[in-house]
Design an enzyme around this catalytic site. Sequence first.
Site, PDB file in Angstrom:
ATOM      1  N   SER A   1       5.288  20.958  53.164  1.00 47.35           N
ATOM      2  CA  SER A   1       3.948  20.988  52.220  1.00 47.35           C
ATOM      3  C   SER A   1       4.081  22.594  51.735  1.00 47.35           C
ATOM      4  O   SER A   1       4.598  23.225  52.414  1.00 47.35           O
ATOM      5  CB  SER A   1       2.639  20.824  53.033  1.00 47.35           C
ATOM      6  OG  SER A   1       1.684  21.217  52.727  1.00 47.35           O
TER       7      SER A   1
ATOM      8  N   TYR B   1      -1.929  23.050  60.217  1.00 46.04           N
ATOM      9  CA  TYR B   1      -1.181  22.073  59.682  1.00 46.04           C
ATOM     10  C   TYR B   1      -0.288  22.964  58.786  1.00 46.04           C
ATOM     11  O   TYR B   1       1.053  22.388  58.911  1.00 46.04           O
ATOM     12  CB  TYR B   1      -2.121  21.466  58.465  1.00 46.04           C
ATOM     13  CG  TYR B   1      -1.575  20.944  57.551  1.00 46.04           C
ATOM     14  CD1 TYR B   1      -0.944  19.447  57.803  1.00 46.04           C
ATOM     15  CD2 TYR B   1      -1.260  21.399  56.023  1.00 46.04           C
ATOM     16  CE1 TYR B   1      -0.305  18.866  56.742  1.00 46.04           C
ATOM     17  CE2 TYR B   1      -0.896  20.390  55.147  1.00 46.04           C
ATOM     18  CZ  TYR B   1      -0.228  19.004  55.433  1.00 46.04           C
ATOM     19  OH  TYR B   1       0.326  18.552  54.442  1.00 46.04           O
TER      20      TYR B   1
HETATM   21  N1  NAD Z   1      -0.973  14.511  49.066  1.00 51.21           N
HETATM   22  C1  NAD Z   1      -0.915  15.874  49.135  1.00 51.21           C
HETATM   23  O1  NAD Z   1      -1.278  16.637  48.383  1.00 51.21           O
HETATM   24  C2  NAD Z   1       0.250  16.215  50.145  1.00 51.21           C
HETATM   25  C3  NAD Z   1       0.563  17.796  50.011  1.00 51.21           C
HETATM   26  C4  NAD Z   1       1.623  18.261  50.776  1.00 51.21           C
HETATM   27  C5  NAD Z   1       2.022  17.367  51.657  1.00 51.21           C
HETATM   28  N2  NAD Z   1       1.695  16.419  51.981  1.00 51.21           N
HETATM   29  C6  NAD Z   1       2.204  15.534  53.031  1.00 51.21           C
HETATM   30  O2  NAD Z   1       2.878  14.244  52.463  1.00 51.21           O
HETATM   31  C7  NAD Z   1       2.624  13.074  53.477  1.00 51.21           C
HETATM   32  C8  NAD Z   1       2.190  12.069  52.810  1.00 51.21           C
HETATM   33  O3  NAD Z   1       0.811  12.467  52.254  1.00 51.21           O
HETATM   34  P1  NAD Z   1      -0.270  11.319  51.724  1.00 51.21           P
HETATM   35  O4  NAD Z   1      -1.173  12.186  50.872  1.00 51.21           O
HETATM   36  O5  NAD Z   1       0.617  10.246  51.091  1.00 51.21           O
HETATM   37  O6  NAD Z   1      -0.766  10.750  53.056  1.00 51.21           O
HETATM   38  P2  NAD Z   1      -1.812   9.585  53.422  1.00 51.21           P
HETATM   39  O7  NAD Z   1      -2.750  10.253  54.198  1.00 51.21           O
HETATM   40  O8  NAD Z   1      -2.283   8.924  51.845  1.00 51.21           O
HETATM   41  O9  NAD Z   1      -0.963   8.675  53.844  1.00 51.21           O
HETATM   42  C9  NAD Z   1      -0.417   8.880  55.225  1.00 51.21           C
HETATM   43  C10 NAD Z   1       0.139   7.579  56.054  1.00 51.21           C
HETATM   44  O10 NAD Z   1       0.819   7.833  57.027  1.00 51.21           O
HETATM   45  C11 NAD Z   1       0.333   6.932  58.070  1.00 51.21           C
HETATM   46  N3  NAD Z   1       0.466   7.452  59.235  1.00 51.21           N
HETATM   47  C12 NAD Z   1      -0.410   8.487  59.808  1.00 51.21           C
HETATM   48  N4  NAD Z   1       0.039   8.700  61.000  1.00 51.21           N
HETATM   49  C13 NAD Z   1       1.073   8.238  61.523  1.00 51.21           C
HETATM   50  C14 NAD Z   1       1.617   7.963  62.560  1.00 51.21           C
HETATM   51  N5  NAD Z   1       1.489   8.760  63.681  1.00 51.21           N
HETATM   52  N6  NAD Z   1       2.982   6.808  62.490  1.00 51.21           N
HETATM   53  C15 NAD Z   1       2.846   6.105  61.517  1.00 51.21           C
HETATM   54  N7  NAD Z   1       2.301   6.244  60.262  1.00 51.21           N
HETATM   55  C16 NAD Z   1       1.451   7.130  60.261  1.00 51.21           C
HETATM   56  C17 NAD Z   1      -1.133   6.538  57.493  1.00 51.21           C
HETATM   57  O11 NAD Z   1      -1.547   5.331  58.236  1.00 51.21           O
HETATM   58  C18 NAD Z   1      -0.977   6.551  56.223  1.00 51.21           C
HETATM   59  O12 NAD Z   1      -0.639   5.306  55.628  1.00 51.21           O
HETATM   60  C19 NAD Z   1       2.354  13.972  54.813  1.00 51.21           C
HETATM   61  O13 NAD Z   1       3.084  14.393  55.619  1.00 51.21           O
HETATM   62  C20 NAD Z   1       1.364  15.134  54.164  1.00 51.21           C
HETATM   63  O14 NAD Z   1       1.274  15.927  54.997  1.00 51.21           O
HETATM   64  C21 NAD Z   1       0.898  15.678  51.137  1.00 51.21           C
END
Ligand code: NAD
Length: 249
Positions: free
Chosen positions: A144, A154
């Site tokens: 991230s 985080y």
């Molecule tokens: N959306 C953003 O702007 C953003 C920015 C930087 C980083 N990220 C990173 O990208 C990744 C995905 O983000 P997103 O926005 O798609 O998230 P989201 O919350 O929309 O989806 C995350 C998915 O991971 C699953 N999950 C959570 N904990 C879990 C576990 N212990 N075991 C298995 N599955 C699990 C959830 O059920 C969900 O389906 C994450 O690692 C997040 O930190 C997102």
Amino acid sequence: MIVHDLTGKVAVITGGGRGFGKAFGMALAERGARVVQLDLDEAAAKAAAAEIGHGAEAVMVDVADEEGVHAAMADIADRHGGIDILINNAGIHSAEANEFIGKLGTARTRQMFEVNVWGVVYCTLGARPFMTGREGASIVNIASMAAYGAQKAYGVSKLAVRGLTVSFANELAPEGIRVNAIAPGLIFTDTIRAELPQPVVDHVMAMQIIQREGEERDIVEAMLWLVSPGASFVAGETLRVSGGATLQV
Ligand SMILES: NC(=O)c1ccc[n+]([C@@H]2O[C@H](COP(=O)([O-])OP(=O)(O)OC[C@H]3O[C@@H](n4cnc5c(N)ncnc54)[C@H](O)[C@@H]3O)[C@@H](O)[C@H]2O)c1
């Protein structure tokens, strides 16, 4: 738009039930890969697999459960003959988790580290024996922009993901597995739209040098490149895809 044929490749995407994970599965499946959407949320994973089609599968596992992860990877490899691509995407990133450690509390910080950090370790080591020696084997970790500066819990967990990316890139290169990461900026997934307070959105947008909303497709394109033969000389890198919000020298 990166187009390369992934026919015959097996891809495991953690957190595949929604957000980036679902979009990654869709893009890889459209290019011919057999995708396995691994998620804690069984209903979400099943719905995502059904939407993706192309024989996509849903597997329910908590990435923080070491034994469960190892069993799931072995089962996937057994059924499909191996694993070629692993996307370590599952993560806890709710707005509440983006706090100082003292405020968040050690129990919740530990829980986040179990998923964001140890989850990457368990999945990488679980998939490793089934990826070793396979042509073009590639792991992409999702870090991230919060890892740059890493001021709160985080961000610290995602800084660890950058470190793990370098360490595993070194350890797994002799086995023919490339490991890289993507550090997304603010990307407007459903979760982000629902959870992130407007002042935080405004703050990040002001840091960007490209003034538009980050979209899932921006991260998908980066992932497709990193797993492609075009990136075969790239290892241990974290590619920032943040509209320039995290530029540093
Ligand atoms: N959306 C953003 O702007 C953003 C920015 C930087 C980083 N990220 C990173 O990208 C990744 C995905 O983000 P997103 O926005 O798609 O998230 P989201 O919350 O929309 O989806 C995350 C998915 O991971 C699953 N999950 C959570 N904990 C879990 C576990 N212990 N075991 C298995 N599955 C699990 C959830 O059920 C969900 O389906 C994450 O690692 C997040 O930190 C997102």
